[in-house]
Design a protein around this motif. Sequence first.
Motif, PDB file in Angstrom:
ATOM      1  N   ARG A  86      -4.584 -18.578  12.069  1.00  0.00           N
ATOM      2  CA  ARG A  86      -5.969 -18.309  11.731  1.00  0.00           C
ATOM      3  C   ARG A  86      -6.091 -18.057  10.240  1.00  0.00           C
ATOM      4  NH1 ARG A  86      -7.530 -12.910  14.799  1.00  0.00           N
ATOM      5  NH2 ARG A  86      -9.263 -12.881  13.356  1.00  0.00           N
ATOM      6  N   GLU A  87      -7.269 -18.175   9.730  1.00  0.00           N
ATOM      7  CA  GLU A  87      -7.501 -17.969   8.306  1.00  0.00           C
ATOM      8  C   GLU A  87      -7.867 -16.516   8.014  1.00  0.00           C
ATOM      9  OE1 GLU A  87      -9.622 -21.149   6.120  1.00  0.00           O
ATOM     10  OE2 GLU A  87     -10.128 -21.838   8.133  1.00  0.00           O
ATOM     11  N   GLY A  88      -7.624 -16.133   6.772  1.00  0.00           N
ATOM     12  CA  GLY A  88      -8.131 -14.869   6.271  1.00  0.00           C
ATOM     13  C   GLY A  88      -7.479 -13.620   6.805  1.00  0.00           C
ATOM     14  N   VAL A  89      -6.182 -13.652   7.070  1.00  0.00           N
ATOM     15  CA  VAL A  89      -5.472 -12.464   7.536  1.00  0.00           C
ATOM     16  C   VAL A  89      -4.987 -11.685   6.319  1.00  0.00           C
ATOM     17  CG1 VAL A  89      -3.463 -11.616   8.818  1.00  0.00           C
ATOM     18  CG2 VAL A  89      -4.785 -13.542   9.701  1.00  0.00           C
ATOM     19  N   LEU A  90      -5.200 -10.397   6.335  1.00  0.00           N
ATOM     20  CA  LEU A  90      -4.725  -9.506   5.283  1.00  0.00           C
ATOM     21  C   LEU A  90      -3.520  -8.745   5.807  1.00  0.00           C
ATOM     22  CD1 LEU A  90      -5.016  -8.117   2.531  1.00  0.00           C
ATOM     23  CD2 LEU A  90      -6.572  -6.489   3.648  1.00  0.00           C
ATOM     24  N   GLU A  91      -2.400  -8.866   5.117  1.00  0.00           N
ATOM     25  CA  GLU A  91      -1.175  -8.154   5.488  1.00  0.00           C
ATOM     26  C   GLU A  91      -0.999  -6.984   4.542  1.00  0.00           C
ATOM     27  OE1 GLU A  91       3.604  -8.833   4.936  1.00  0.00           O
ATOM     28  OE2 GLU A  91       2.374 -10.596   5.351  1.00  0.00           O
ATOM     29  N   LEU A  92      -0.950  -5.779   5.090  1.00  0.00           N
ATOM     30  CA  LEU A  92      -0.664  -4.583   4.303  1.00  0.00           C
ATOM     31  C   LEU A  92       0.786  -4.201   4.549  1.00  0.00           C
ATOM     32  CD1 LEU A  92      -3.850  -2.440   5.076  1.00  0.00           C
ATOM     33  CD2 LEU A  92      -3.493  -4.080   3.201  1.00  0.00           C
ATOM     34  N   THR A  93       1.556  -4.046   3.480  1.00  0.00           N
ATOM     35  CA  THR A  93       2.956  -3.662   3.586  1.00  0.00           C
ATOM     36  C   THR A  93       3.107  -2.234   3.105  1.00  0.00           C
ATOM     37  OG1 THR A  93       3.712  -5.918   3.225  1.00  0.00           O
ATOM     38  CG2 THR A  93       5.315  -4.175   2.815  1.00  0.00           C
ATOM     39  N   HIS A  94       3.682  -1.389   3.950  1.00  0.00           N
ATOM     40  CA  HIS A  94       3.887   0.018   3.587  1.00  0.00           C
ATOM     41  C   HIS A  94       5.367   0.356   3.662  1.00  0.00           C
ATOM     42  CE1 HIS A  94       4.262   4.379   4.789  1.00  0.00           C
ATOM     43  NE2 HIS A  94       3.807   4.415   3.554  1.00  0.00           N
ATOM     44  N   ASN A  95       5.943   0.757   2.520  1.00  0.00           N
ATOM     45  CA  ASN A  95       7.312   1.258   2.488  1.00  0.00           C
ATOM     46  C   ASN A  95       7.258   2.743   2.790  1.00  0.00           C
ATOM     47  OD1 ASN A  95       7.214  -1.146   0.422  1.00  0.00           O
ATOM     48  ND2 ASN A  95       9.269  -1.021   1.256  1.00  0.00           N
ATOM     49  N   TRP A  96       7.943   3.158   3.847  1.00  0.00           N
ATOM     50  CA  TRP A  96       7.861   4.532   4.328  1.00  0.00           C
ATOM     51  C   TRP A  96       8.274   5.513   3.237  1.00  0.00           C
ATOM     52  CZ3 TRP A  96      10.666   3.810   9.693  1.00  0.00           C
ATOM     53  CH2 TRP A  96       9.943   2.889  10.445  1.00  0.00           C
ATOM     54  N   VAL A 105       0.829  -1.204   0.000  1.00  0.00           N
ATOM     55  CA  VAL A 105       0.000   0.000   0.000  1.00  0.00           C
ATOM     56  C   VAL A 105       0.863   1.253   0.000  1.00  0.00           C
ATOM     57  CG1 VAL A 105      -1.936  -1.164   1.119  1.00  0.00           C
ATOM     58  CG2 VAL A 105      -0.273   0.053   2.534  1.00  0.00           C
ATOM     59  N   LYS A 106       0.351   2.289  -0.628  1.00  0.00           N
ATOM     60  CA  LYS A 106       1.045   3.580  -0.687  1.00  0.00           C
ATOM     61  C   LYS A 106       0.725   4.424   0.538  1.00  0.00           C
ATOM     62  CE  LYS A 106       1.701   7.637  -3.567  1.00  0.00           C
ATOM     63  NZ  LYS A 106       1.630   8.181  -4.898  1.00  0.00           N
ATOM     64  N   ASP A 107      -0.521   4.402   0.984  1.00  0.00           N
ATOM     65  CA  ASP A 107      -0.963   5.244   2.094  1.00  0.00           C
ATOM     66  C   ASP A 107      -1.632   4.361   3.144  1.00  0.00           C
ATOM     67  OD1 ASP A 107      -2.270   6.973   3.840  1.00  0.00           O
ATOM     68  OD2 ASP A 107      -2.805   8.388   2.257  1.00  0.00           O
ATOM     69  N   PRO A 108      -0.918   4.035   4.225  1.00  0.00           N
ATOM     70  CA  PRO A 108      -1.485   3.118   5.213  1.00  0.00           C
ATOM     71  C   PRO A 108      -2.741   3.657   5.894  1.00  0.00           C
ATOM     72  CG  PRO A 108       0.544   4.066   6.053  1.00  0.00           C
ATOM     73  CD  PRO A 108       0.416   4.486   4.623  1.00  0.00           C
ATOM     74  N   GLU A 109      -2.821   4.944   6.117  1.00  0.00           N
ATOM     75  CA  GLU A 109      -4.006   5.495   6.783  1.00  0.00           C
ATOM     76  C   GLU A 109      -5.250   5.346   5.912  1.00  0.00           C
ATOM     77  OE1 GLU A 109      -4.213   6.187   9.975  1.00  0.00           O
ATOM     78  OE2 GLU A 109      -2.109   5.590  10.010  1.00  0.00           O
ATOM     79  N   ALA A 110      -5.115   5.632   4.615  1.00  0.00           N
ATOM     80  CA  ALA A 110      -6.248   5.459   3.699  1.00  0.00           C
ATOM     81  C   ALA A 110      -6.631   3.982   3.596  1.00  0.00           C
ATOM     82  CB  ALA A 110      -5.902   6.014   2.325  1.00  0.00           C
ATOM     83  N   SER A 111      -5.634   3.111   3.560  1.00  0.00           N
ATOM     84  CA  SER A 111      -5.897   1.668   3.470  1.00  0.00           C
ATOM     85  C   SER A 111      -6.545   1.148   4.741  1.00  0.00           C
ATOM     86  CB  SER A 111      -4.597   0.914   3.192  1.00  0.00           C
ATOM     87  OG  SER A 111      -4.066   1.310   1.943  1.00  0.00           O
ATOM     88  N   LEU A 112      -6.037   1.582   5.895  1.00  0.00           N
ATOM     89  CA  LEU A 112      -6.644   1.165   7.164  1.00  0.00           C
ATOM     90  C   LEU A 112      -8.082   1.666   7.263  1.00  0.00           C
ATOM     91  CD1 LEU A 112      -3.683   1.639   9.650  1.00  0.00           C
ATOM     92  CD2 LEU A 112      -4.749  -0.528   8.969  1.00  0.00           C
ATOM     93  N   ASN A 113      -8.320   2.892   6.815  1.00  0.00           N
ATOM     94  CA  ASN A 113      -9.679   3.428   6.818  1.00  0.00           C
ATOM     95  C   ASN A 113     -10.608   2.516   6.015  1.00  0.00           C
ATOM     96  OD1 ASN A 113     -11.789   5.519   7.220  1.00  0.00           O
ATOM     97  ND2 ASN A 113     -11.556   5.746   5.007  1.00  0.00           N
ATOM     98  N   PHE A 114     -10.155   2.072   4.862  1.00  0.00           N
ATOM     99  CA  PHE A 114     -10.986   1.210   4.024  1.00  0.00           C
ATOM    100  C   PHE A 114     -11.222  -0.151   4.684  1.00  0.00           C
ATOM    101  CE2 PHE A 114     -11.413  -2.113   0.786  1.00  0.00           C
ATOM    102  CZ  PHE A 114     -12.590  -1.706   0.197  1.00  0.00           C
ATOM    103  N   TYR A 115     -10.146  -0.859   5.027  1.00  0.00           N
ATOM    104  CA  TYR A 115     -10.296  -2.230   5.528  1.00  0.00           C
ATOM    105  C   TYR A 115     -10.883  -2.283   6.941  1.00  0.00           C
ATOM    106  CZ  TYR A 115      -7.873  -3.838   1.419  1.00  0.00           C
ATOM    107  OH  TYR A 115      -7.529  -4.110   0.123  1.00  0.00           O
ATOM    108  N   ARG A 116     -10.525  -1.330   7.782  1.00  0.00           N
ATOM    109  CA  ARG A 116     -11.006  -1.330   9.168  1.00  0.00           C
ATOM    110  C   ARG A 116     -12.374  -0.678   9.279  1.00  0.00           C
ATOM    111  NH1 ARG A 116      -7.015   1.896  12.138  1.00  0.00           N
ATOM    112  NH2 ARG A 116      -8.212   3.519  11.140  1.00  0.00           N
ATOM    113  N   ASP A 117     -12.489   0.540   8.769  1.00  0.00           N
ATOM    114  CA  ASP A 117     -13.692   1.332   9.008  1.00  0.00           C
ATOM    115  C   ASP A 117     -14.829   1.049   8.025  1.00  0.00           C
ATOM    116  OD1 ASP A 117     -12.113   2.416  11.005  1.00  0.00           O
ATOM    117  OD2 ASP A 117     -11.597   4.191   9.846  1.00  0.00           O
ATOM    118  N   ILE A 118     -14.499   0.637   6.810  1.00  0.00           N
ATOM    119  CA  ILE A 118     -15.534   0.350   5.823  1.00  0.00           C
ATOM    120  C   ILE A 118     -15.810  -1.154   5.726  1.00  0.00           C
ATOM    121  CG2 ILE A 118     -16.137   0.491   3.365  1.00  0.00           C
ATOM    122  CD1 ILE A 118     -14.555   3.173   3.345  1.00  0.00           C
ATOM    123  N   MET A 119     -14.749  -1.973   5.650  1.00  0.00           N
ATOM    124  CA  MET A 119     -14.915  -3.423   5.511  1.00  0.00           C
ATOM    125  C   MET A 119     -15.111  -4.144   6.845  1.00  0.00           C
ATOM    126  SD  MET A 119     -15.010  -3.947   2.287  1.00  0.00           S
ATOM    127  CE  MET A 119     -14.932  -5.719   2.275  1.00  0.00           C
TER     128      MET A 119
END
Length: 117
Positions: free
Chosen positions: A71-81, A19-33
């Motif tokens: 556990r199953e179904g873990v999503l790993e987001l990798t962010h290069n600073w 991911v390019k922007d971890p905050e935007a990605s976290l917002n999507f996966y955590r707050d929307i999904m």
Amino acid sequence: MSAATDTSTYILNHTMLRVKDPEASLNFYRDIMGMSLIQKWDFDKAQFSLYFLAYDSAENALDKGKKAFQREGVLELTHNWGTEKPDSDWKAHNGNSDPRYFRLCKSELTNIAVSDM
């Protein structure tokens, strides 16, 4: 040909997205999904972070005694600073140009030595 190991015990543990922007990605996966951030690792020397998300309401959730990689179904987001900065020339690699690959798809096997792979 019959399987040399019991494939009914295999689980797809996690997959990784860069991911390019971890905050935007976290917002999507955590707050929307509706996923939960279950773990975050920062690697200061290499300047990247890993975010692990999952649905905690699942039967095999961490609060039921299972570790993150059991556990199953873990999503790993990798962010290069630094890739989130407007002047960054970072672009996502879709695997359709060289090098051609799919970055990571992890499965848990009972015995890889006899899995005919």
